[in-house]
Design a protein around this motif. Structure first.
Motif, mmCIF file in Angstrom:
data_model
loop_
_atom_site.group_PDB
_atom_site.id
_atom_site.type_symbol
_atom_site.label_atom_id
_atom_site.label_comp_id
_atom_site.label_asym_id
_atom_site.label_seq_id
_atom_site.Cartn_x
_atom_site.Cartn_y
_atom_site.Cartn_z
ATOM 1 N N THR A 97 0.823 -1.211 0.000
ATOM 2 C CA THR A 97 0.000 0.000 0.000
ATOM 3 C C THR A 97 0.857 1.260 0.000
ATOM 4 O OG1 THR A 97 -1.730 -1.186 1.208
ATOM 5 C CG2 THR A 97 -1.868 1.209 1.188
ATOM 6 N N VAL A 98 1.904 1.279 0.819
ATOM 7 C CA VAL A 98 2.807 2.443 0.853
ATOM 8 C C VAL A 98 3.465 2.632 -0.514
ATOM 9 C CG1 VAL A 98 4.956 3.349 1.822
ATOM 10 C CG2 VAL A 98 3.217 2.383 3.333
ATOM 11 N N LEU A 99 3.852 1.528 -1.150
ATOM 12 C CA LEU A 99 4.439 1.608 -2.488
ATOM 13 C C LEU A 99 3.433 2.173 -3.481
ATOM 14 C CD1 LEU A 99 6.811 1.020 -4.374
ATOM 15 C CD2 LEU A 99 5.923 -1.308 -4.661
ATOM 16 N N HIS A 100 2.184 1.752 -3.360
ATOM 17 C CA HIS A 100 1.129 2.281 -4.230
ATOM 18 C C HIS A 100 0.953 3.787 -4.016
ATOM 19 C CE1 HIS A 100 -2.827 3.167 -5.869
ATOM 20 N NE2 HIS A 100 -3.260 3.461 -4.661
ATOM 21 N N PHE A 101 0.931 4.219 -2.753
ATOM 22 C CA PHE A 101 0.813 5.648 -2.461
ATOM 23 C C PHE A 101 1.990 6.418 -3.057
ATOM 24 C CE2 PHE A 101 -1.664 4.654 1.687
ATOM 25 C CZ PHE A 101 -2.847 4.633 0.987
ATOM 26 N N ALA A 102 3.192 5.864 -2.903
ATOM 27 C CA ALA A 102 4.395 6.540 -3.400
ATOM 28 C C ALA A 102 4.352 6.673 -4.919
ATOM 29 C CB ALA A 102 5.640 5.771 -2.965
ATOM 30 N N ARG A 103 3.937 5.621 -5.603
ATOM 31 C CA ARG A 103 3.859 5.671 -7.066
ATOM 32 C C ARG A 103 2.805 6.682 -7.520
ATOM 33 N NH1 ARG A 103 4.292 -0.780 -8.711
ATOM 34 N NH2 ARG A 103 6.591 -0.910 -8.604
ATOM 35 N N THR A 104 1.684 6.724 -6.826
ATOM 36 C CA THR A 104 0.635 7.688 -7.171
ATOM 37 C C THR A 104 1.137 9.115 -6.969
ATOM 38 O OG1 THR A 104 -1.076 6.112 -6.502
ATOM 39 C CG2 THR A 104 -1.731 8.419 -6.685
ATOM 40 N N LEU A 105 1.800 9.349 -5.850
ATOM 41 C CA LEU A 105 2.340 10.685 -5.566
ATOM 42 C C LEU A 105 3.397 11.070 -6.587
ATOM 43 C CD1 LEU A 105 2.633 13.208 -3.867
ATOM 44 C CD2 LEU A 105 4.055 11.912 -2.264
ATOM 45 N N ASN A 106 4.253 10.139 -6.965
ATOM 46 C CA ASN A 106 5.280 10.430 -7.975
ATOM 47 C C ASN A 106 4.638 10.797 -9.308
ATOM 48 O OD1 ASN A 106 7.456 10.014 -6.296
ATOM 49 N ND2 ASN A 106 7.737 7.872 -6.873
ATOM 50 N N ARG A 107 3.577 10.080 -9.668
ATOM 51 C CA ARG A 107 2.911 10.335 -10.946
ATOM 52 C C ARG A 107 2.266 11.724 -10.955
ATOM 53 N NH1 ARG A 107 0.292 6.135 -10.910
ATOM 54 N NH2 ARG A 107 -1.729 6.839 -10.128
#
Length: 230
Positions: A210-220
């Motif tokens: 989930t944290v990885l998903h949040f990080a990828r969304t924020l990066n995008r």
């Protein structure tokens, strides 16, 4: 010459001083940078072999950064100067509304703190009411002078509105923001679920995915903000 935001501010110079459209955008960018820098520090500023991610403290930072970056996209994505000015002024108007609302609450709270504090609270409340009426009239007049829709400039702007308008109400970005909001405000069930559950068929904690998903969304979304600023 100058950035598009600076040129927008110059175009809005129908009053003196002109509305700080470009400065608001600049401060929003700096705020984003501070959030992202704090996140990076949590992940990378550790001694070798002692990496420990405290996701609970990362959620509010991620939420704030996602709000800021999505708002930057929303403020700058339109090719229409009128639309960009409308959105910039709406953001400033909402900021002013929050300012007077919070100071009005201070004046009310002072009434329970003794006679001297109550007197000061009454003066503050009266001053804030005058400021509220003044800035509402100011923004309405500014919208009329610029040929913008007064109702839109002075309409309420919720925190999630830029995310929804740019990415859609059912988008991954909107869902990620909603989850981060719940986690930031403490959701016992969500926090426990992420900390104790594993991805089906794997030994990986759901928290890490989930944290990885949040990080990828924020990066995008951060990348989208950079593109919008260009």
């Amino acid at each position: 010459d100058g950035s598009r935001a600076q040129l927008d501010t110059a175009a809005a110079a129908v009053i003196e001083p002109p509305p700080v459209v470009s400065h608001y955008l600049q401060e929003r960018i700096w705020n984003t940078a501070r959030m992202l820098r704090a996140l990076r520090s949590q992940v990378f500023d550790t001694d070798p072999g002692r990496l420990h991610l405290d996701a609970t403290t990362m959620y509010p930072l991620m939420r704030a950064a996602l709000e800021d970056t999505a708002t930057i996209v929303w403020l700058q994505e339109s090719s229409s100067r009128s639309e960009r000015l409308t959105r910039g002024l709406q953001a400033l108007h909402q900021d002013a509304e929050f300012f007077v609302k919070n100071h009005a609450l201070l004046g009310t709270a002072a009434s329970d703190l003794g006679e001297a504090a109550a007197e000061l609270g009454e003066k503050l409340s009266a001053h804030i009411r005058e400021e509220r009426d003044r800035f509402r009239e100011h923004f309405a007049d500014l919208a009329d002078r610029l040929g913008l829709e007064r109702g839109t400039v002075t309409a309420q702007l919720t925190t999630r509105a830029p995310i929804v308008e740019v990415y859609g109400k059912d988008s991954v970005e909107r869902v990620a923001w909603g989850m981060l909001s719940d986690l930031s405000h403490f959701s016992y069930m969500m926090l426990r679920h992420l900390a104790t559950s594993r991805v089906p068929g794997s030994t990986t904690l759901l928290l890490h995915v989930t944290v990885l998903h949040f990080a990828r969304t924020l990066n995008r979304v951060s990348s989208d903000a950079i593109d919008a600023l260009r």
